[in-house]
Design an enzyme around this catalytic site. Structure first.
Site, short mmCIF file in Angstrom:
data_model
loop_
_atom_site.label_atom_id
_atom_site.label_comp_id
_atom_site.label_asym_id
_atom_site.label_seq_id
_atom_site.Cartn_x
_atom_site.Cartn_y
_atom_site.Cartn_z
N GLN A 1 -4.70 -1.33 9.19
CA GLN A 1 -4.46 -2.47 8.99
C GLN A 1 -5.19 -3.54 9.97
OE1 GLN A 1 -3.70 -3.28 5.80
NE2 GLN A 1 -4.12 -5.39 6.00
N ASP B 1 -11.10 3.20 3.97
CA ASP B 1 -11.40 2.01 3.94
C ASP B 1 -13.01 1.51 3.93
OD1 ASP B 1 -9.45 -0.33 3.94
OD2 ASP B 1 -8.68 0.21 6.07
N LYS C 1 0.69 -1.11 0.12
CA LYS C 1 0.00 -0.25 0.13
C LYS C 1 0.94 1.34 -0.25
CE LYS C 1 -4.04 -2.12 2.14
NZ LYS C 1 -4.61 -2.63 3.19
N1 GUN Z 1 -7.15 -6.46 6.23
C1 GUN Z 1 -7.42 -7.19 5.17
N2 GUN Z 1 -8.09 -6.52 4.20
C2 GUN Z 1 -7.96 -5.17 4.72
C3 GUN Z 1 -8.46 -4.06 4.21
O1 GUN Z 1 -8.99 -3.96 3.16
N3 GUN Z 1 -8.19 -2.72 4.93
C4 GUN Z 1 -7.54 -3.04 6.23
N4 GUN Z 1 -7.47 -1.90 6.96
N5 GUN Z 1 -7.06 -4.10 6.71
C5 GUN Z 1 -7.42 -5.35 5.89
#
Ligand code: GUN
Length: 294
Positions: free
Chosen positions: A97, A120, A53
């Site tokens: 995350q 998100d 990311k």
């Molecule tokens: N963990 C697995 N997928 C995601 C996501 O799309 N965003 C976040 N913040 N954590 C995750």
């Protein structure tokens, strides 16, 4: 029939090129989108997602504020960091995350993120708006799946869609998005999960299967009809002694067998994954535009 592969990497790189151009245009007006990233602990999969990311942000010109925190951080310390980011005008999006360590109250953390910076799409305000069909930040994986379907020419309207998995991140939101009265919706949706009595009975009549169960080989060739469209959201590490790392990535679908019956299928890796990150970048740029009154 041998399926055509839906190349998520290619769709993602096209969208990222468009975003890069947009970010360069915004820069001329001194608008620099910023993403605050919070990773707690040392989970290797989470570490690699977060690194991907951050690299993607750098690549298209988004500023990223990287916070990698020890697994023993307290709830209070984490809330204080989110509060700081909520009030930092350089930050347009906040990404915590998931999953978080057990001692952290995840719903309280997600609730603390300002809905205006919730790129998100996990804040109850954004979830509520999404369900009600109002404008909101859409969660990245489901939004990416819809982009993949649309850009591959798949007709969503009227389609029988079977979703396998009911997580807050994928199953529940994609089900909601696909039933909206909207060009990207109007599907007939069934959500299956671990307590579903006869999974194959449902998957066999699906025009589109979205596999998000988190378990390899959840969908096998005998469970699908000819011509089905397969979206595989699974990212599972399976032992493989022929690999240097000792494992390989596999989705939730028996790819080799199912691709002989499907019309379209996403690979793992290189299918849904690159789209999740792309939609995060998209939401962050949108948030920066809204903050700048655009
Ligand atoms: N963990 C697995 N997928 C995601 C996501 O799309 N965003 C976040 N913040 N954590 C995750």
């Amino acid at each position: 029939m041998t399926a055509q592969i839906i190349d998520g990497k290619q769709v993602a790189s096209q969208m990222r090129a468009e975003l890069k151009t947009e970010v360069a245009e915004l820069k001329k007006e001194n608008i620099v989108p910023g993403l605050g990233v919070i990773l707690v602990g040392e989970d290797p999969a989470s570490q690699s997602y977060v690194t991907a990311k951050e690299r993607a942000c750098e690549n298209i010109g988004i500023y990223s504020d990287d916070n990698r925190l020890s697994a023993d951080i307290t709830q209070k310390e984490l809330l204080a960091l989110i509060d700081k980011m909520n009030n930092d005008p350089k930050i347009n999006g906040i990404l915590v995350q998931l999953p978080l360590p057990d001692h952290i109250n995840e719903s309280e953390i997600l609730l603390a993120i300002s809905p205006e910076k919730d790129v998100d799409g996990f804040h109850p305000t954004n979830i509520g708006k999404m369900v009600a069909g109002q404008k909101a930040f859409l969660p990245c994986t489901p939004h990416g799946i819809i982009q993949l379907l649309q850009r591959s020419g798949v007709k969503i309207e009227g389609a029988e869609v079977v979703i396998v998995g009911r997580s807050n991140i994928v199953g529940k939101p994609i089900a909601n998005m696909l039933i909206q009265k909207a060009p990207t919706g109007n599907a007939t949706v069934t959500v299956c999960h671990t307590r579903t009595k006869n999974l194959a009975e449902h998957t066999k009549r699906a025009d589109i299967i979205i596999a998000a169960a988190g378990r390899p080989n959840t969908i096998t060739a005998d469970m699908v009809k000819d011509g089905v469209v397969i979206i595989d959201v699974g990212v599972n590490r399976v032992d493989d002694t022929t690999k240097k790392k000792g494992y390989r990535l596999a989705g939730d679908v028996d790819f080799e067998a199912v691709k002989e019956k499907a019309s379209l299928i996403t690979p793992v890796p290189g299918g849904v994954g690159p789209m999740t990150i792309t939609m995060l970048l998209y939401n962050t740029v949108e948030s920066a535009k809204i903050a700048a009154g655009k």
